[in-house]
Design a protein around this motif. Structure first.
Motif, mmCIF file in Angstrom:
data_model
loop_
_atom_site.group_PDB
_atom_site.id
_atom_site.type_symbol
_atom_site.label_atom_id
_atom_site.label_comp_id
_atom_site.label_asym_id
_atom_site.label_seq_id
_atom_site.Cartn_x
_atom_site.Cartn_y
_atom_site.Cartn_z
ATOM 1 N N VAL A 195 49.808 30.587 41.551
ATOM 2 C CA VAL A 195 50.480 31.617 41.097
ATOM 3 C C VAL A 195 51.794 32.113 41.340
ATOM 4 N N LYS A 196 52.771 30.594 42.110
ATOM 5 C CA LYS A 196 54.571 30.536 41.897
ATOM 6 C C LYS A 196 54.787 29.901 40.501
ATOM 7 N N ARG A 197 53.990 29.230 39.522
ATOM 8 C CA ARG A 197 54.230 28.481 38.447
ATOM 9 C C ARG A 197 54.121 29.394 37.463
ATOM 10 N N GLU A 198 53.063 30.091 37.726
ATOM 11 C CA GLU A 198 52.748 30.975 36.871
ATOM 12 C C GLU A 198 53.162 32.780 36.718
ATOM 13 N N GLY A 199 53.793 32.857 37.251
ATOM 14 C CA GLY A 199 54.674 33.713 37.864
ATOM 15 C C GLY A 199 53.535 35.537 38.169
ATOM 16 N N LEU A 200 52.353 34.962 38.984
ATOM 17 C CA LEU A 200 51.839 36.149 39.040
ATOM 18 C C LEU A 200 52.134 36.945 40.559
ATOM 19 N N GLU A 201 52.432 37.856 40.018
ATOM 20 C CA GLU A 201 52.889 38.531 41.703
ATOM 21 C C GLU A 201 51.567 39.573 41.915
ATOM 22 N N ILE A 202 50.189 40.223 41.495
ATOM 23 C CA ILE A 202 48.940 40.566 42.036
ATOM 24 C C ILE A 202 48.207 39.821 41.623
ATOM 25 N N SER A 203 47.628 38.181 42.104
ATOM 26 C CA SER A 203 46.154 37.952 41.418
ATOM 27 C C SER A 203 45.230 37.982 42.780
ATOM 28 N N GLN A 204 44.380 37.162 42.328
ATOM 29 C CA GLN A 204 42.863 37.190 42.944
ATOM 30 C C GLN A 204 42.350 35.454 42.344
ATOM 31 N N PRO A 205 41.549 35.005 43.188
ATOM 32 C CA PRO A 205 40.663 33.731 43.144
ATOM 33 C C PRO A 205 39.651 34.428 41.649
ATOM 34 N N ALA A 206 39.406 33.232 40.482
ATOM 35 C CA ALA A 206 37.599 33.437 40.248
ATOM 36 C C ALA A 206 36.617 33.124 40.257
ATOM 37 N N PHE A 249 44.495 43.043 35.268
ATOM 38 C CA PHE A 249 43.487 43.402 36.347
ATOM 39 C C PHE A 249 43.304 42.605 38.049
ATOM 40 N N ALA A 250 43.357 42.985 38.915
ATOM 41 C CA ALA A 250 42.286 41.836 40.134
ATOM 42 C C ALA A 250 42.018 43.096 40.807
ATOM 43 N N GLU A 251 40.566 42.485 41.456
ATOM 44 C CA GLU A 251 40.006 43.716 42.151
ATOM 45 C C GLU A 251 40.307 43.779 43.599
ATOM 46 N N ILE A 252 39.693 44.802 44.204
ATOM 47 C CA ILE A 252 40.643 45.188 45.879
ATOM 48 C C ILE A 252 39.103 44.193 46.687
ATOM 49 N N MET A 253 38.892 42.828 46.446
ATOM 50 C CA MET A 253 37.412 42.498 46.937
ATOM 51 C C MET A 253 38.443 41.339 47.819
ATOM 52 N N VAL A 254 39.302 40.624 47.021
ATOM 53 C CA VAL A 254 39.796 38.906 47.674
ATOM 54 C C VAL A 254 41.720 39.129 46.663
ATOM 55 N N PRO A 255 42.220 40.343 46.604
ATOM 56 C CA PRO A 255 43.319 40.382 46.552
ATOM 57 C C PRO A 255 44.438 39.200 47.035
ATOM 58 N N VAL A 256 45.377 38.808 46.376
ATOM 59 C CA VAL A 256 46.559 38.384 47.107
ATOM 60 C C VAL A 256 47.826 39.155 46.161
ATOM 61 N N PHE A 257 48.977 39.493 47.097
ATOM 62 C CA PHE A 257 50.058 39.911 46.918
ATOM 63 C C PHE A 257 51.151 39.156 47.072
#
Length: 362
Positions: A195-206, A249-257
């Motif tokens: 997520v750091k390399r990709e610059g993702l500020e909000i994410s989740q595992p698939a 989109f990232a869902e509220i189930m397992v979000p990472v901020f």
């Protein structure tokens, strides 16, 4: 001469000089906005030179305290009761936080999750929604994690009350997860590297095979490391789509901020809407840039969501918990409609706010 009188004389002198030059040349120029800004900037410089305290912007409520003693943020790290006091405490670099909603029937699953995160330099907070805390004490790591307990409350209820951005300001990433997941194919350290390399500020595992899922967007794409969008004509998701359910989109189930994203998301959580359904549709407003680029799903580090009815289901003895599952789901849906209504009302009333995702032709 007092500071106020000096300041007044300085401003009057600047204005008088400008007027004198204009009259002397017999040509009164048209004062532009840029001219006014330059005059204001020079006036501010003069004020700062006369009064160095004017631009300190002290926080409201602590004006009576000397600036160096004020500590506005904190963390969730445990401290020793004895030993030497250091002038500046050593902070663990690049530490992140896992906040996990837990109930005792999922003890084995939670144990696997916590062990994996603790071994990767995470601080862990367990949010006990069933009031059972002591029965976790037999696990080796129990005294190394934080336990917060409140009967029949959701993880978003806990997050709103115990994870204020100033409390978690020292953590690089904040994971706010449900507990009914398998993490055999998930590695926290590798996830953070991605997520750091990709610059993702909000994410989740698939969500891997055999997962319970609500949105096809979060399903794992095995041939990719990360996906930010999906191509699905059945949902009108073309290659250029940038909106849900196609992208961002990232869902509220397992979000990472990231900590910056969480500082924006936390105020959006409503005190009375404890399930937070619908808030994930607005996550895109809390990233610095295009949500189609800054929000994504990590496919190479994935989980399996078991979809257990933890709230409103049955406990380990088969006894019905507070409220039945059908009533809980109904409340979730009602909260989602209420949240969307509040958002629209707020957007309509705030004349100074511009929706960055509103189509230009609207």
């Amino acid at each position: 001469m007092s500071l106020k009188r000096k300041l007044c004389h300085c401003i009057l002198f600047t204005a008088a000089l400008f007027l004198f030059v204009s009259l002397f040349t017999r040509s009164l120029p048209i004062i532009s906005v840029d001219d006014i800004k330059r005059i204001q900037f020079r006036s501010d410089e003069a004020r700062s030179a006369i009064d160095p305290c004017m631009d300190q912007n002290r926080s409201v409520g602590v004006e009576a305290l000397p600036k160096g003693i004020v500590t506005l943020t904190t963390d969730l790290e445990m401290r020793k009761l004895t030993g030497q006091v250091h002038t500046k405490e050593n902070k663990s670099s690049l530490k992140s936080l896992l906040a996990l909603a837990v109930g005792i029937p999922q003890k084995q699953i939670v144990n696997e999750i916590v062990e994996k995160f603790l071994s990767n330099n995470f601080t862990v907070m367990l949010l006990h929604y069933d009031g059972v805390v002591d029965e976790w004490n037999d696990l080796e790591w129990s005294n190394r994690v934080l336990h917060v307990s409140a009967m029949y409350q959701t993880k978003w209820w806990f997050a709103k009350r115990f994870l204020h951005p100033d409390i978690v300001a020292e953590y690089e990433y904040i994971f706010i997860w449900d507990e009914d997941i398998e993490v055999e194919h998930f590695h926290p350290r590798r996830y953070l590297e991605i997520v750091k390399r990709e610059g993702l500020e909000i994410s989740q595992p698939a969500l891997g095979d055999h997962s319970s899922f609500h949105y096809s967007f979060t399903k794992r794409q095995s041939e990719r490391e990360v996906h930010r969008s999906v191509f699905d004509l059945s949902q009108n998701c073309t290659e250029n789509a940038t909106q849900f359910p196609c992208a961002g989109f990232a869902e509220i189930m397992v979000p990472v901020f990231t900590r910056a994203a969480w500082r924006c998301v936390w105020p959006m959580i409503q005190n009375d809407l404890v399930h937070a359904w619908g808030i994930d549709f607005k996550f895109g407003y809390c990233v610095q840039g295009d949500k189609a680029e800054k929000i994504g799903v990590v496919d190479s580090e994935y989980i399996v969501h078991k979809g257990l009815p933890t709230l409103g289901g049955k406990d380990s003895k088969g006894t019905q918990k507070e409220g039945n599952r059908t009533a809980v789901i109904k409340r979730c849906v009602d909260e989602m409609h209420t949240f969307h209504k509040r958002w629209q009302q707020a957007a309509d009333k705030d004349l100074c706010w511009t929706d960055p995702y509103k189509p230009l032709n609207e």
